[in-house]
Design an enzyme around this catalytic site. Structure first.
Site, PDB file in Angstrom:
ATOM      1  N   ARG A   1       0.811  -1.235   0.000  1.00 34.18           N
ATOM      2  CA  ARG A   1       0.000   0.000   0.000  1.00 34.18           C
ATOM      3  C   ARG A   1       0.836   1.273   0.000  1.00 34.18           C
ATOM      4  NH1 ARG A   1      -3.138  -3.012   3.731  1.00 34.18           N
ATOM      5  NH2 ARG A   1      -4.687  -4.214   2.586  1.00 34.18           N
TER       6      ARG A   1
ATOM      7  N   LYS B   1       1.512  10.835 -11.701  1.00 34.68           N
ATOM      8  CA  LYS B   1       0.690   9.867 -12.427  1.00 34.68           C
ATOM      9  C   LYS B   1       1.489   8.587 -12.631  1.00 34.68           C
ATOM     10  CE  LYS B   1      -2.693  12.540 -14.983  1.00 34.68           C
ATOM     11  NZ  LYS B   1      -3.299  12.751 -16.306  1.00 34.68           N
TER      12      LYS B   1
ATOM     13  N   GLU C   1       5.991  17.058 -26.637  1.00 34.04           N
ATOM     14  CA  GLU C   1       5.407  17.499 -25.362  1.00 34.04           C
ATOM     15  C   GLU C   1       5.908  18.893 -24.995  1.00 34.04           C
ATOM     16  OE1 GLU C   1       3.181  15.883 -23.406  1.00 34.04           O
ATOM     17  OE2 GLU C   1       3.165  13.941 -24.420  1.00 34.04           O
TER      18      GLU C   1
ATOM     19  N   LYS D   1       4.926  22.354 -15.541  1.00 35.75           N
ATOM     20  CA  LYS D   1       4.192  21.165 -15.110  1.00 35.75           C
ATOM     21  C   LYS D   1       3.913  21.213 -13.610  1.00 35.75           C
ATOM     22  CE  LYS D   1       3.006  16.579 -15.305  1.00 35.75           C
ATOM     23  NZ  LYS D   1       3.031  15.340 -16.065  1.00 35.75           N
TER      24      LYS D   1
ATOM     25  N   GLU E   1      -6.315  15.920 -10.869  1.00 31.57           N
ATOM     26  CA  GLU E   1      -7.090  16.141 -12.085  1.00 31.57           C
ATOM     27  C   GLU E   1      -8.581  16.218 -11.787  1.00 31.57           C
ATOM     28  OE1 GLU E   1      -5.573  13.595 -15.097  1.00 31.57           O
ATOM     29  OE2 GLU E   1      -6.326  14.841 -16.706  1.00 31.57           O
TER      30      GLU E   1
ATOM     31  N   ARG F   1      -5.662  20.587 -14.573  1.00 30.17           N
ATOM     32  CA  ARG F   1      -4.633  19.647 -14.996  1.00 30.17           C
ATOM     33  C   ARG F   1      -4.944  19.046 -16.371  1.00 30.17           C
ATOM     34  NH1 ARG F   1      -1.112  15.559 -11.306  1.00 30.17           N
ATOM     35  NH2 ARG F   1      -0.082  14.476 -12.992  1.00 30.17           N
TER      36      ARG F   1
ATOM     37  N   ASN G   1      -3.452  17.498 -21.248  1.00 29.94           N
ATOM     38  CA  ASN G   1      -3.848  16.449 -22.190  1.00 29.94           C
ATOM     39  C   ASN G   1      -4.051  16.979 -23.608  1.00 29.94           C
ATOM     40  OD1 ASN G   1      -3.889  14.362 -20.236  1.00 29.94           O
ATOM     41  ND2 ASN G   1      -5.801  15.194 -19.457  1.00 29.94           N
TER      42      ASN G   1
ATOM     43  N   HIS H   1      -3.682  14.832 -26.605  1.00 30.59           N
ATOM     44  CA  HIS H   1      -3.545  13.455 -26.122  1.00 30.59           C
ATOM     45  C   HIS H   1      -4.759  12.578 -26.378  1.00 30.59           C
ATOM     46  CE1 HIS H   1       0.078  14.971 -24.376  1.00 30.59           C
ATOM     47  NE2 HIS H   1       0.370  13.812 -23.816  1.00 30.59           N
TER      48      HIS H   1
ATOM     49  N   HIS I   1      -3.874   9.362 -28.171  1.00 31.98           N
ATOM     50  CA  HIS I   1      -4.112   8.007 -27.665  1.00 31.98           C
ATOM     51  C   HIS I   1      -4.955   7.202 -28.643  1.00 31.98           C
ATOM     52  CE1 HIS I   1      -3.390   9.272 -23.203  1.00 31.98           C
ATOM     53  NE2 HIS I   1      -2.268   8.993 -23.832  1.00 31.98           N
TER      54      HIS I   1
ATOM     55  N   HIS J   1       4.537   7.635 -28.827  1.00 38.88           N
ATOM     56  CA  HIS J   1       3.587   8.488 -28.122  1.00 38.88           C
ATOM     57  C   HIS J   1       3.685   9.951 -28.582  1.00 38.88           C
ATOM     58  CE1 HIS J   1       1.056   9.977 -24.928  1.00 38.88           C
ATOM     59  NE2 HIS J   1       2.025  10.743 -24.476  1.00 38.88           N
TER      60      HIS J   1
END
Lengths: 368, 368
Positions: free
Chosen positions: A120, A142, A184, A226, A236, A241, A245, A248, A252, A265
């Site tokens: 955990r 992330k 990016e 960032k 997010e 935030r 994206n 993206h 994606h 990517h």
């Protein structure tokens, strides 16, 4: 050396950027001394930099193990996740241990998710070695893995305790990966910093020649931007935030439809930004404040092209398929797309009610 | 109806305990209306209660799917985790969706971990149907799965948005599972509430006869006690929450050594509490404040036996093996055991420096 603070209170941390930093124990000492460490990396990065990091860790006063998995996005799956967890267990890691993510976005995301969920949650140090990971995935917490149904569908937020960035490792990076990172980097300019966008336009020579000084400045500025976004919207939830994206959701979908691997990517994001820019023009056509013009879209396209990034898709790829794949994106809520569209260079907005035909037209607009 | 508030600020939630509550939509409405839901359950519970919960969800204004996996601890693995995530994806769940964990500890833990990591976290409603899950695992936000190397080694903290407990479902629970829940219930008495311990001793008849009134009181009190501990130490960092692990480090080791399945969790914990009690006596032998006496250990043992729980291991099981397995427990830090030992009925303390031979003697002491 650049030092950037990510002000997330009890989860705050430093990003240290400096030449040769991964070979030095000084930055690591406070974080690892007396704790057991496990370096998770991939087969490429481990071979080149594994020994340096292990030596630095040893000098910082820890016993460290290293484990690597096959390089590539295809390793970012539940199987690798399970194997890495079992490695952590067999290496004797306990709750006080530290996991060091060494490599590009894939080791960063996978090792981050392992650190977040092993017992955990244990401490995590990010040592990104790809330009993309340096300016994006290593900062902000992330973590995650892909499902066959789509990218990054599984994961949690887990902030690192430290991020170490050594720009000198970029010299061993394939040119294609440099270009992906630059996609990016252009994104940061478009979404929140027009001066930085101009800086990139003016420094194309230094960028292409891999000037360390230029890259040091670029990485530090991107990390600052960032960090700013992450601190304003850690999980997010407020929507801020989500601006990260930009390009993206399209990107994606391109990756999903063409099969992970055809487009890297950053390449998919580059094409995705062109789609988003064209969609912005499309949406503005009948609006009074027609802010985002063809001219601005071209400025973005020319910068991406100058860097050597793709800005179009070859024929034979179905816009409808890409459109449908966009709904598998996490940004799609209650069956509706939330798209990040440019307002001007340096500013974007989140748009929720875009017509299907407009989106498909924007996808079509880059098919050549 | 009992209502217990878990005061974790922005992560706070209610525990609602009442007969027939899982068949009613009123409690669910605010949490699920307009969102898509996925009920995750196991093959046993799904068959009996799946339809009731689906109907309640439908009446609460949501479209719900249900997915189940094979009942049993052996399903609590990374394979099931991956399959459930893919189900969530195929059911079209997005970030606004809700996962409902219906069942005992295994569905609760697995579905909880899925909710925590699907798209980096969606809402979770716990509907525990085993006594053990009602008084323990459904409250407090622990989620996770097992590794072949040990139990609960993987997971994260993820608080539910709501816990619904319907004591009337206990009537379909096998007697053995009731006893397992009672092991954890006895634990609450030993670790933090001597009055509650006495209540259990005095109400053995009602406990054995499955009196709904008795169970309503018992469940509500246990949830209150657990909520108190969880609020004081949400992520098991201050040490307070560790008291809930009384009997568990021994118990997990027993399960590991004998193979998951021979002893049910509660049975292993019951034996583990006896080991811990004997160790407490052992450790106190030469201390001035010899608080925990043989008499108190016997009181605990007699209550466990009266309930029908095992308090000894049969010969042929190696104490050394159990001892070694204890180090795989998450509570072991930097190669040292942290054990929860009773000081008196109603109070425990965390002991860090117990001698190996004393621990092994305590393990041996219950081998008959």
């Amino acid at each position: 050396m650049h030092k950037i603070k990510v002000n997330l209170k009890e989860r705050g941390y430093d990003i240290l950027i400096g030449k040769g930093i991964i070979t030095r124990s000084s930055a690591l000492k406070d974080h690892v001394s007396g704790r057991s460490c496990l370096v998770m990396t991939d087969s490429n990065v481990g071979r080149i930099y594994g020994a340096y990091v292990m030596k630095a860790l040893k000098n910082a006063g820890t016993t460290a193990h290293v484990v690597s998995f096959k390089a590539g996005e295809s390793s970012k799956n539940i199987d690798t996740f399970g194997k890495m967890l079992r490695h952590a267990c067999r290496a004797g890691l306990d709750r006080s241990s530290v996991i060091v993510a060494l490599g590009g976005g894939v080791p960063g995301d996978v090792a981050g998710f392992v650190a977040a969920s092993y017992m955990r949650g244990v401490k995590l140090i990010q040592i990104p070695t790809s330009l993309l990971a340096m300016v994006d995935s290593s900062v902000g917490g992330k973590t995650g893995i892909d499902l066959p149904e789509g990218k990054n569908l599984v994961g949690v937020f887990w902030q690192p305790s430290l991020v170490l960035i050594d720009p000198s490792v970029l010299k061993t990076l394939p040119k294609r990966e440099i270009r992906c990172g630059l996609a990016e980097i252009v994104k940061y300019g478009v979404i929140m910093d027009d001066k930085f966008f101009s800086f990139l336009e003016k420094n194309l020579y230094g960028i292409k020649k891999m000037e360390p000084n230029t890259y040091g400045k670029i990485i530090a500025r991107c990390c600052e931007l960032k960090a700013k976004v992450v601190c304003a919207d850690e999980r997010e939830t407020t929507g801020l935030r989500a601006i990260l994206n930009y390009g993206h959701t399209f990107g994606h979908a391109i990756e999903t439809v063409t099969g992970y691997g055809k487009f890297a990517h950053g390449e998919a994001v580059s094409i995705g930004m062109c789609m988003a820019a064209n969609l912005a023009i499309q949406c503005n056509k009948f609006a009074l404040d027609n802010k985002f013009s063809q001219e601005l879209a071209n400025r973005q396209k020319y910068l991406l092209q100058a860097i050597g990034l793709p800005t179009s898709l070859c024929t034979g790829i179905s816009p409808v398929k890409i459109y449908k794949a966009m709904f598998k994106d996490k940004k799609a809520e209650k069956g509706k797309l939330r798209l990040v569209l440019p307002v001007r260079i340096g500013k974007v907005s989140i748009v929720k009610d875009v017509k299907a035909e407009d989106v498909m037209e924007a996808i079509e607009s880059v098919v050549s």
